[in-house]
Each structure stands twice: as C-alpha cells, then as structure tokens.
Design an enzyme around this catalytic site. Structure first.
Site, short mmCIF file in Angstrom:
data_model
loop_
_atom_site.label_atom_id
_atom_site.label_comp_id
_atom_site.label_asym_id
_atom_site.label_seq_id
_atom_site.Cartn_x
_atom_site.Cartn_y
_atom_site.Cartn_z
N ASP A 41 0.87 -1.39 0.00
CA ASP A 41 0.11 -0.08 -0.10
C ASP A 41 0.79 1.44 -0.10
OD1 ASP A 41 -3.15 0.44 1.19
OD2 ASP A 41 -1.79 2.16 0.96
N LYS A 42 0.49 2.05 -0.76
CA LYS A 42 1.28 3.38 -0.76
C LYS A 42 0.82 4.31 0.37
CE LYS A 42 1.68 7.32 -4.35
NZ LYS A 42 1.20 7.75 -5.57
N ASP A 92 3.95 1.56 -4.20
CA ASP A 92 3.26 2.04 -5.34
C ASP A 92 2.97 1.19 -6.44
OD1 ASP A 92 2.06 3.42 -7.36
OD2 ASP A 92 2.98 5.22 -6.98
N THR A 148 -15.96 -2.49 -9.33
CA THR A 148 -17.20 -1.92 -9.08
C THR A 148 -18.31 -2.01 -9.97
OG1 THR A 148 -18.04 0.40 -8.62
CG2 THR A 148 -16.12 0.30 -10.06
N ASP A 149 -19.50 -1.97 -9.57
CA ASP A 149 -20.88 -1.98 -10.37
C ASP A 149 -20.92 -0.88 -11.21
OD1 ASP A 149 -21.53 -0.35 -8.32
OD2 ASP A 149 -23.47 -1.40 -7.78
N GLU A 150 -20.03 0.39 -10.72
CA GLU A 150 -20.03 1.77 -11.35
C GLU A 150 -19.68 1.39 -12.86
OE1 GLU A 150 -19.14 5.06 -8.79
OE2 GLU A 150 -19.28 4.14 -7.28
N TYR A 199 -13.64 8.17 -12.20
CA TYR A 199 -13.49 7.19 -11.60
C TYR A 199 -13.82 5.99 -12.05
CZ TYR A 199 -14.42 3.52 -8.01
OH TYR A 199 -14.49 2.55 -7.20
N LYS A 217 -11.83 2.59 -13.66
CA LYS A 217 -11.96 0.96 -13.30
C LYS A 217 -12.47 0.24 -14.20
CE LYS A 217 -11.81 -0.23 -9.51
NZ LYS A 217 -10.95 -0.87 -8.76
#
Ligand code: NAD
Length: 328
Positions: free
Chosen positions: A37-38, A61, A125-127, A149, A153
C-alpha cells in the site's frame, strides 16, 4: 501460501486483511499475508492496528514495476484492492485515477504474469456499468462508465480480461455495489453524514436525493471476494451486491434517525456532475456458482456502523480535519 493484498490499508482492503489473518477464511488459514500500500490520504496503518504483527506491511506504489516484481515473487494469490476510489475527487482531477487504477493495475497484471502467480482477484465496482433505470445488470452488460473514476475502473477491468485472454493469466474480476462499515474514510456518504450529524453539523444532500444505491456491508463484500479467490473461474466476472436499494433521501432519513437529528440538518446542494441515477447488480451468478449470499442485515449493520463511528472519534476526527471535510 503467500497472499499479496494491494490497498490493504484502505477501507475494504483492511477489512479483508483483518478477517484473513484472524482466520475467518479457513481455506487460507496460516497464509503469509503481505500488504502492499502506498498510504495515500485514504490509507492508514491504523486500520490494520487490531492485527498488527500478523502480516507483513510494504509501503509502495503499485505503479512501480520494481516494487511489484519484488512483491510478486513467490506469491500464490493476489487480491487487488488498491485504487483511487472517490468519485467526487475524480471529477475535480482524474490524473491520479488513471495512474493508479489503470497503469497500476497493468503493472500488477504484468508482474503477476512474470512471476507465475496462481490466482489474481481484481476488485472492481458496479459503477463500470453506468446507470440503470429498471432491472439489474448481469456481468455481460455493456460497460458505460460515466465518471472518470468508473471509467478508470472499467479500463482496468478490460486490461484484466485481456491478460486472461492473451496470456492465460488466472484473473477473476468482482464488481460490487456500494459498501458501508467501519473504517470507511469520512468523505464517503455514510461516514461523512454520520460524523457530521454526531457533531451537530449539516449534511449535504445532492440534487433531489432520489439517486438509488444498493448497500452492502463490507464484511459481505469481503466474503464474496474470498469465494472468488477460492473458487472463481479464471477469466470470469462476478457481481457482488447486497439487495438493499435505497434512495439517498431514504438513506439520509435512516442516518438522521440513528443520530437523533431531523431534516433541519439536511442541506440540499447542487447535484454531482454526471451523477448516476441508479445502480443495481444481478448477483445470481456468484450465488449459483459459489454459494454467495449477503448475511449482514442492513438495519443491524447500519446500527453497528453508526455505533462504531460514535465510539471511534479518535480514528475519524483527524482524518476529517486534515481533509477539511467537516462542512456544514
Ligand atoms: N468503497 C466502495 O463502496 C467500493 C465498492 C465497489 C468496489 N470498490 C473497489 O474496492 C477497492 C477498495 O476500495 P476502498 O473503498 O477500500 O478504497 P480506499 O480509498 O478506502 O482505499 C484504497 C487504498 O489503496 C491505496 N492506494 C491508492 N493508490 C495506491 C497506489 N498507487 N499504490 C498502492 N496503494 C495505493 C490507498 O493508500 C488505500 O489504502 C477499490 O478498487 C474500489 O474501486 C469500492
């Protein structure tokens, strides 16, 4: 077994790590867990404090091929959470979203391929599907992302799919609905509203408040991810959802009730640009193939979440102050 968890210091990744190292996923019992994790504004080692010493933490990163190559060596399973995740931030500036979500994912996929990793779960994501008026999306629905965003994704999902088709990398993709629970950064709607209301501050409600989201407790999301890590088919996509669809007004009403506040604490604000109207995923594939069902009932999950924010001011107050989120 070595499990590499990217973004394991964020909201969902830290929940997954806390559960994993606590033995909640017996198939991975005794695994060596490494968190990469950054530590952006959204990540904190504090989120992993309850299980400190039971995993290895690497600050790095995912866009850095040398770091990724080193961490992929000897890794059996990658669970990839790391991302820039806040839609509003992607509207004011999308470069970091493209870097981390697209280039970072490509760097990880290439690193996993080079190292011969046995399984890679790409958390999405569902987005990526866009917005749906009626019905629910199945996994083969066209991708129509509307925010920078979700576009970043969707791009990462296509790269993951391509690494499977081109190289045979054993990648599975999960697409989940909106999560809630403890340790969620207080810029997202539930922790932002709860912490504002606890402090007697107003909450900003976008537009007419009739946008619909399907809420899922983070514990259910992580169980779904684990089912995919254990038994998901390479190259396949699995929707994960909670079945609790609420308009933002309905959600706000519940949060007002949970904090003993009334509508005078709600401040209507101009709608988010490009605001998706409704998200809804069809979860019949993961339910049928892997036996997934959400287990946390929304009423009790939300009550426990509100209590967690009441009891953990020391966690969220400095984050809000730093990010200047306590408007109202
Ligand atoms: N929160 C939701 O409701 C939701 C729903 C569906 C899917 N997802 C997806 O789940 C994943 C996790 O979401 P979250 O809500 O926990 O996000 P988060 O913003 O809370 O955490 C993201 C983590 O990734 C780390 N990170 C960011 N850039 C990095 C980089 N370049 N290298 C290494 N680490 C980096 C951050 O430090 C942080 O710890 C994301 O991929 C997100 O798209 C989230």
């Amino acid at each position: 077994m070595r499990v590499l968890v990217t973004g394991g210091a964020g909201f969902i990744g830290s929940h997954y790590v806390r559960e994993l190292v606590s033995g909640s996923y017996p198939a991975f019992a005794g695994a060596d867990v490494v968190v990469l994790d950054k530590l952006t504004y959204a990540g904190s080692e504090t989120n992993l404090a309850p299980v400190a010493g039971r995993f290895e933490f690497v600050r790095g990163d995912i866009c850095d091929p040398a770091v990724v190559a080193e961490q992929m060596r000897g890794t059996d399973v990658v669970v990839h959470f790391a991302a820039e995740s806040h839609v509003d931030r992607s509207i004011t500036g999308s470069a970091d979203f493209v870097l981390t979500n697209v280039l970072g994912t490509q760097t990880l996929l290439q690193g996993a391929l080079n190292a011969g990793v046995g399984r890679f779960v790409h958390v999405s994501t569902d987005e990526v599907y866009g917005s749906i008026e009626d019905g629910s999306w199945s996994e083969d629905h066209v991708l129509e992302p509307n925010s920078p965003y979700s576009a970043s994704k969707a791009s990462s999902d296509l790269l993951a799919r391509a690494f499977h088709r081109t190289h045979g990398l054993p990648v599975s993709i999960t697409r989940c609905s909106n999560n809630y629970g403890p340790y969620q950064f207080p810029e997202k709607v539930i922790p932002l509203f709860v912490t504002n209301l606890i402090d007697g501050k107003k909450v900003p409600l976008y537009g007419d408040g009739l946008n619909v989201r399907d809420w899922l407790h983070v514990d259910d999301h992580c169980r779904g991810i684990q089912l995919v890590a254990e038994g998901g088919k390479p190259g396949e996509i699995y929707n994960i959802g909670g079945g609790t669809e609420l308009t933002n007004r309905e959600l706000t009403e519940r949060l007002l009730a949970a904090t003993d506040r009334d509508w005078s604490y709600v401040e209507p604000v101009q709608d988010r640009k490009g605001h998706d109207r409704r998200y809804s995923v069809d979860i019949s594939k993961i339910a049928g193939e892997l036996g997934y069902q959400p287990q946390v009932d929304f009423e009790s999950g939300l009550a426990a979440t509100v209590k967690w924010y009441r009891d953990n001011r020391d966690w969220w107050e400095p984050l809000k102050e730093r990010a200047q989120l306590a408007k109202g």
